[in-house]
Design a protein around this motif. Structure first.
Motif, PDB file in Angstrom:
ATOM      1  N   VAL A 249     -81.514  22.642  12.168  1.00 22.54           N
ATOM      2  CA  VAL A 249     -80.681  23.223  11.114  1.00 22.54           C
ATOM      3  C   VAL A 249     -81.199  24.626  10.800  1.00 22.54           C
ATOM      4  O   VAL A 249     -82.405  24.842  10.718  1.00 22.54           O
ATOM      5  CB  VAL A 249     -80.734  22.355   9.838  1.00 22.54           C
ATOM      6  N   LYS A 250     -80.294  25.571  10.661  1.00 23.34           N
ATOM      7  CA  LYS A 250     -80.716  26.959  10.448  1.00 23.34           C
ATOM      8  C   LYS A 250     -80.768  27.294   8.968  1.00 23.34           C
ATOM      9  O   LYS A 250     -79.874  26.936   8.208  1.00 23.34           O
ATOM     10  CB  LYS A 250     -79.746  27.908  11.142  1.00 23.34           C
ATOM     11  N   PHE A 251     -81.826  27.949   8.595  1.00 19.12           N
ATOM     12  CA  PHE A 251     -81.985  28.344   7.194  1.00 19.12           C
ATOM     13  C   PHE A 251     -82.100  29.849   7.037  1.00 19.12           C
ATOM     14  O   PHE A 251     -82.404  30.329   5.965  1.00 19.12           O
ATOM     15  CB  PHE A 251     -83.211  27.677   6.587  1.00 19.12           C
ATOM     16  N   GLY A 252     -81.902  30.588   8.118  1.00 20.97           N
ATOM     17  CA  GLY A 252     -81.986  32.043   8.004  1.00 20.97           C
ATOM     18  C   GLY A 252     -83.396  32.542   8.215  1.00 20.97           C
ATOM     19  O   GLY A 252     -84.299  31.784   8.574  1.00 20.97           O
ATOM     20  N   GLU A 253     -83.549  33.838   7.978  1.00 23.50           N
ATOM     21  CA  GLU A 253     -84.800  34.492   8.351  1.00 23.50           C
ATOM     22  C   GLU A 253     -85.896  34.287   7.322  1.00 23.50           C
ATOM     23  O   GLU A 253     -87.065  34.209   7.648  1.00 23.50           O
ATOM     24  CB  GLU A 253     -84.555  35.994   8.496  1.00 23.50           C
ATOM     25  N   PHE A 333     -79.287  27.886  -0.778  1.00 26.21           N
ATOM     26  CA  PHE A 333     -79.643  27.838   0.649  1.00 26.21           C
ATOM     27  C   PHE A 333     -78.594  28.568   1.475  1.00 26.21           C
ATOM     28  O   PHE A 333     -78.907  29.339   2.378  1.00 26.21           O
ATOM     29  CB  PHE A 333     -79.741  26.387   1.135  1.00 26.21           C
ATOM     30  N   TYR A 334     -77.350  28.306   1.123  1.00 26.95           N
ATOM     31  CA  TYR A 334     -76.238  28.915   1.847  1.00 26.95           C
ATOM     32  C   TYR A 334     -76.306  30.433   1.730  1.00 26.95           C
ATOM     33  O   TYR A 334     -76.176  31.152   2.722  1.00 26.95           O
ATOM     34  CB  TYR A 334     -74.936  28.377   1.265  1.00 26.95           C
ATOM     35  N   SER A 335     -76.556  30.926   0.506  1.00 29.76           N
ATOM     36  CA  SER A 335     -76.597  32.383   0.308  1.00 29.76           C
ATOM     37  C   SER A 335     -77.765  33.005   1.053  1.00 29.76           C
ATOM     38  O   SER A 335     -77.665  34.108   1.569  1.00 29.76           O
ATOM     39  CB  SER A 335     -76.757  32.750  -1.165  1.00 29.76           C
ATOM     40  N   LEU A 336     -78.882  32.281   1.087  1.00 25.53           N
ATOM     41  CA  LEU A 336     -80.039  32.817   1.804  1.00 25.53           C
ATOM     42  C   LEU A 336     -79.698  32.988   3.273  1.00 25.53           C
ATOM     43  O   LEU A 336     -80.121  33.933   3.933  1.00 25.53           O
ATOM     44  CB  LEU A 336     -81.223  31.852   1.696  1.00 25.53           C
ATOM     45  N   TYR A 337     -78.931  32.055   3.772  1.00 26.90           N
ATOM     46  CA  TYR A 337     -78.622  32.086   5.186  1.00 26.90           C
ATOM     47  C   TYR A 337     -77.553  33.121   5.492  1.00 26.90           C
ATOM     48  O   TYR A 337     -77.645  33.883   6.452  1.00 26.90           O
ATOM     49  CB  TYR A 337     -78.162  30.698   5.634  1.00 26.90           C
ATOM     50  N   ILE A 338     -76.543  33.193   4.650  1.00 27.05           N
ATOM     51  CA  ILE A 338     -75.352  33.914   5.049  1.00 27.05           C
ATOM     52  C   ILE A 338     -75.285  35.348   4.532  1.00 27.05           C
ATOM     53  O   ILE A 338     -74.661  36.198   5.139  1.00 27.05           O
ATOM     54  CB  ILE A 338     -74.103  33.118   4.628  1.00 27.05           C
ATOM     55  N   TYR A 339     -75.956  35.644   3.440  1.00 30.10           N
ATOM     56  CA  TYR A 339     -75.871  37.009   2.908  1.00 30.10           C
ATOM     57  C   TYR A 339     -77.172  37.749   3.093  1.00 30.10           C
ATOM     58  O   TYR A 339     -78.247  37.152   3.106  1.00 30.10           O
ATOM     59  CB  TYR A 339     -75.547  36.991   1.409  1.00 30.10           C
ATOM     60  N   ASP A 340     -77.037  39.030   3.175  1.00 33.04           N
ATOM     61  CA  ASP A 340     -78.236  39.850   3.228  1.00 33.04           C
ATOM     62  C   ASP A 340     -78.650  40.273   1.851  1.00 33.04           C
ATOM     63  O   ASP A 340     -79.763  40.657   1.613  1.00 33.04           O
ATOM     64  CB  ASP A 340     -77.973  41.088   4.063  1.00 33.04           C
ATOM     65  N   THR A 341     -77.697  40.209   0.956  1.00 36.57           N
ATOM     66  CA  THR A 341     -78.042  40.608  -0.397  1.00 36.57           C
ATOM     67  C   THR A 341     -78.417  39.350  -1.157  1.00 36.57           C
ATOM     68  O   THR A 341     -78.018  38.251  -0.816  1.00 36.57           O
ATOM     69  CB  THR A 341     -76.832  41.252  -1.077  1.00 36.57           C
TER      70      THR A 341
END
Ligand SMILES: Nc1ncnc2c1ncn2[C@@H]1O[C@H](COP(=O)(O)OP(=O)(O)OP(=O)(O)O)[C@@H](O)[C@H]1O
Ligand SMILES: [Mg+2]
Lengths: 375, 310
Positions: A249-253, A333-341
Motif C-alpha cells: 500500500v502506498k503512503f507517499g514520500e 493519509f489521503y492528503s499526504l499521498y495525493i497533494y504536495d501542499t
C-alpha cells in the motif's frame, strides 16, 4: 511506582488475547481480505485521463496557463476542451466529461456525480486558488515581489503535473486502506475503554482495590495508560509496516508524517475509547459494543466498505466529513499521498487534535472524582 | 480507637442503605459485622474506605479523618473485597506482587512480603498458576493474599468465605485469627453467624442498615430472654406428655413434628434435668437428646422477628 504499574499493565495487556485480536490481528486480517478483494482492481493500470470542459469567461492568463500545463503531454491529468457553457453542459449531461471548470470572477466547478475524478478536478482548482491567494498576499505585503510571481506559480503548477497523480501512481483502492488504518487507530479505543475500567471503582472491583491503595488516582491512570499507548503505537507501526511492505500500500514520500499521523490517530482513538468508557453506562461489553459500532459507522462514512461513500458525504454533507474523526484521519493519509501542499493535511490533523482534546477533557472531568455515588 | 464512625447515613434514592450507624473498633479486636443480605455491610465498609459518598456522618481511621487523599491512613489498611478482584492475565505470584507494590515500593522487602503472604494462604504450590486454573476456595485465598500482603494494621474482610468449601473456610478463619494475633485489627463481615461467633471478639448486628445490637457474643445472648433449646428424638408423643412439657416452668415453646420434640426455655436452670427425669419415669422411648444455648440467630430472631439465615 510508575515502573511497577507500567510493567504489570504491559504484562496484562500483552497476555490479553481478546485485546490483541481486536487491535492488531483483526485489522491485519481485514487488510488481507481487502487485498484479495481488490487485487483485480489494483492490477489494471487503466487510470483514465479525466475529460473536462473549460469555460474561460475571465480570460485570466495565469489560470489558463495553469490548466494548459496539466492538459498537455504524456503524463497529463486532463483532456481539456475549451468551449462555451451551453456546450459544456451538454457534454456533462452526456457523460462525456467529468466536470466543467468555469473561470469568471471566481473559478467554479460543476459536476453531476461524485467520484475520484471529480475530487481530482476539485483538488486541482483548490491548489490553484491556494497558490494565487498566497501570491496575492505576498503582493499586498511586498509589491516588489511581483516580479517573482509568475515563476512561483509556474513551479507550483509544474509540481502538480509531476505529482503522484500521474496515472501509474494513482491507486483507486488506496482510500480503502486509508480508511482501514484509520479504523485501526480508532480500535486503540479498546485500550481506552479497558483503562477506564481499571481505574473507576464503580466499574470493576480491581479498580476499587487500586482506589483504596495509597496512590493518586490520576497518576495511576496515567501510568497504566502509558502502557496501553505504547502497545497501541507498536501495533499500529507493525500494521503500517505490514501494509507497506507486505501488501504494497502506498503512503507517499513523507514517511515521517505518515508515522506521525498514525500516532496522532492512535491517541485520538485511545482518548475516544476512554471517553466512551467514562461516559457510556453499562458493562464493558456494552462499551466495546458502542466503540465498535461508532467506529464502524465512521469507517463506513469515510469509505471503508464502499469507496464512493467518502465522496458522497463530501459533496452532500461536507460538515459530516469534518465531524467524523475517522474520515479526518483517513483523509489525512489521503492528503499526504495525493497533494504536495499540506493545507488539507493540516486541517485534518487540527480536527483530530480538537477531537482528542475534547475526549480527554471530558474523560478527565469524570474520572477525577474520587468518591462514587454508587458502587 | 482504630475506626470511629458517627451518624453515618447512606441513601440510594429512597432506600436508606445505612441508617445512622455508629461504630467503634478498638485496637486488637476482631470486630464482626453480622447481617443478612442487603443489610448494608458492604455499603458501610465502602463508606469507611472513602469509596462512597455518603449523606451524613463522620469517619475517622487511626484517629484521623478519612478521605480519598489520606494516603498515610490508606497505606496501613488492607481490604479483601466481597467479590474476587484479581487479574486473570497474571499468575498467583504476580497478582500478589502487583497489589503489594501499590503499598510497598522497596523490591526486596516486597519479595519477602509476597512470599510470606503466599505461604500464609497456602498457595505455595500454585505460584505460577493463573487464576482460571484455581478452584473457588483457592481463588478466595488468592483474593485474601492480595489484600493483606503488605501487613496492614487494619484488615477489612467482606464476606471472604462466601461459596467456599468447609476446609478452605476453616483455613481462612484460622488465618484471620493468626493475623489478629500478629497485631492486626480486623473488621470481618459475614452473614454466617457461626463464623462470627467463632472468631469475633465483638459483634455488631445489622438489619436494614440499622444497628440492632452490639457487644461480645455473651453480651448479645444476655440481651434476649431465650435460654436453652432442648431437642429430643421420640417416635411417639402422647398428649398428656405434651401437656407436661408445655406447662414446665420456663417453657417458651414446645413443638413436635413426629420425630423431634423441640422445647425452648427461658433463662433458668435444670430444664434438662427435669425433662430427663420425666422421660425416664414415664418410660418414654427416645433416641437422641441434646441441648443448645441460644445462637446469634436466636438473638436476631428475637429482636427482628425474622431469621438471619437465607
Ligand atoms: N449501587 C447501588 N445502588 C442502589 N442500591 C444499592 C447499591 N448497592 C447496594 N444497594 C442496596 O443497599 C442495601 C445494602 O446493600 P449492601 O450491599 O451494603 O448489603 P450487604 O449487607 O453487603 O449484603 P450482602 O450480604 O448481600 O453482601 C441493599 O438493599 C442493596 O440493594
Ligand atoms: Mg456485601
Amino acid at each position: 511506582m510508575f515502573y511497577h504499574i507500567f510493567k504489570y499493565r504491559l504484562k496484562v495487556l500483552l497476555r490479553s488475547k481478546e485485546m490483541i485480536f481486536w487491535t492488531l490481528l483483526f485489522p491485519i486480517a481485514l487488510s488481507i481480505f481487502f487485498n484479495l478483494a481488490f487485487s483485480g482492481l489494483r492490477n489494471q493500470d487503466s487510470f483514465n485521463i479525466i475529460n473536462i470542459a473549460f469555460v474561460d469567461n475571465a480570460n485570466d492568463p495565469n489560470f489558463s496557463e495553469a490548466i494548459n500545463s496539466v492538459s498537455e503531454g504524456e503524463d497529463r491529468i486532463f483532456n481539456m476542451i475549451r468551449t462555451d457553457l451551453e456546450n459544456a453542459e451538454k457534454l456533462l449531461e452526456n457523460d462525456e466529461i467529468s466536470g466543467i471548470i468555469v473561470s469568471d470572477e471566481n473559478i467554479t466547478l460543476t459536476v453531476n456525480s461524485s467520484g475520484i475524478n471529480q475530487s481530482i478536478i476539485k483538488s486541482f482548482i483548490d491548489q490553484y486558488k491556494q497558490v494565487t491567494s498566497t501570491a496575492t498576499r505576498i503582493l499586498s505585503q511586498n509589491p516588489q515581489a511581483a516580479a517573482d510571481l509568475p515563476a512561483e506559480i509556474a513551479t507550483r503548477i509544474s509540481y502538480t503535473k509531476s505529482d503522484p497523480m500521474g496515472k501509474s501512481e494513482l491507486d483507486i483502492v488506496l482510500n480503502y486502506f486509508y480508511a482501514l488504518i484509520a479504523m485501526t487507530c480508532f480500535y486503540g479505543g479498546f485500550f481506552g475503554v479497558e483503562e477506564i475500567n481499571q481505574i473507576q471503582a464503580n466499574l470493576s472491583k480491581r479498580a476499587a482495590r487500586v482506589n483504596v491503595a495509597p496512590i493518586h488516582k490520576l497518576k495511576s491512570f496515567i501510568y497504566s495508560l502509558s502502557a496501553s499507548a505504547l502497545i497501541q503505537l507498536i501495533e499500529i507501526t507493525v500494521f503500517l509496516t505490514f501494509l507497506i511492505f507486505v501488501l504494497g500500500v502506498k503512503f507517499g514520500e513523507n514517511m515521517g508524517l505518515v508515522i506521525l499521523t498514525t500516532f496522532i490517530g492512535s491517541l485520538t482513538g485511545i482518548s475516544f475509547g476512554s471517553f466512551i468508557g467514562a461516559v457510556v453506562k453499562g458493562n464493558e461489553n456494552t462499551k466495546t459494543g458502542v466503540l465498535i459500532g461508532v467506529t464502524m459507522i465512521g469507517s463506513f462514512l469515510s469509505g471503508m466498505m464502499f469507496g464512493e461513500m467518502k465522496y458522497i458525504v463530501q459533496t452532500n454533507a461536507p460538515i459530516l466529513s469534518y465531524l467524523n474523526p475517522i474520515n479526518l484521519l483517513g483523509d489525512a493519509f489521503y492528503s499526504l499521498y495525493i497533494y504536495d501542499t499540506y493545507n488539507r493535511y493540516y486541517t485534518n490533523i487540527a480536527g483530530l487534535l480538537v477531537f482528542t482534546i475534547i475526549f480527554s477533557i471530558s474523560t478527565y472531568l469524570i474520572i477525577r472524582r474520587r468518591k462514587y455515588a454508587s458502587i | 480507637m482504630i475506626v470511629e464512625v458517627k451518624n453515618l447515613v447512606k441513601r440510594y434514592g429512597d432506600l436508606v442503605a445505612v441508617d445512622d450507624l455508629d461504630l467503634e473498633v478498638m485496637e486488637g479486636e476482631i470486630f464482626g459485622l453480622l447481617g443478612p443480605n442487603g443489610s448494608g455491610k458492604t455499603t458501610a465498609i465502602n463508606c469507611i474506605l472513602s469509596l462512597l459518598k455518603f449523606d451524613n456522618g463522620e469517619i475517622k481511621v487511626f484517629g484521623k479523618p478519612m478521605s480519598p487523599e489520606a494516603y498515610d491512613i490508606k497505606k496501613d489498611i488492607g481490604i479483601v473485597m466481597q467479590e474476587v478482584a484479581v487479574f486473570n492475565e497474571l499468575t498467583v505470584y504476580e497478582n500478589i506482587d502487583y497489589f503489594c507494590g501499590l503499598y510497598i515500593t522497596d523490591k526486596s522487602e516486597r519479595k519477602k512480603l509476597v512470599e510470606e503472604a503466599i505461604a500464609f494462604v497456602g498457595l505455595g504450590d500454585f505460584k505460577k498458576f493463573y487464576p482460571k486454573k484455581l478452584s473457588g476456595g483457592l481463588l478466595r485465598r488468592l483474593n485474601i493474599a492480595c489484600g493483606i500482603s503488605h501487613k496492614p494494621k487494619l484488615i477489612i474482610l467482606d464476606e471472604p468465605t462466601v461459596a467456599v468449601d468447609p476446609q478452605s473456610r476453616n483455613k481462612i478463619l484460622e488465618g484471620i485469627v493468626e493475623l489478629n494475633k500478629n497485631g492486626a485489627t480486623v473488621i470481618y463481615t459475614s452473614h454466617y453467624m457461626e463464623e462470627v461467633e467463632q472468631i469475633c471478639s465483638r459483634i455488631m448486628i445489622l438489619d436494614n442498615g440499622k444497628v440492632i445490637a452490639t457487644g461480645t457474643k455473651e453480651e448479645l445472648k444476655e440481651m434476649i430472654s431465650l435460654g436453652e433449646k432442648i431437642t429430643l428424638q421420640v417416635f411417639e408423643m402422647e398428649d398428656t406428655h405434651m401437656n407436661f412439657f408445655k406447662t414446665m416452668e420456663n417453657a417458651v415453646s414446645v413443638d413436635y413434628d413426629g420425630k423431634f420434640l423441640v422445647m425452648k426455655f427461658q433463662k433458668g436452670n435444670s430444664n434438662l434435668e427435669q425433662v430427663l427425669d420425666y422421660v425416664k419415669s414415664h418410660k418414654i422411648n427416645f433416641g437422641k437428646i441434646h441441648t443448645e444455648m441460644p445462637t446469634l440467630n436466636d438473638v436476631f430472631l428475637e429482636i427482628t422477628g425474622k431469621e438471619l439465615r437465607d
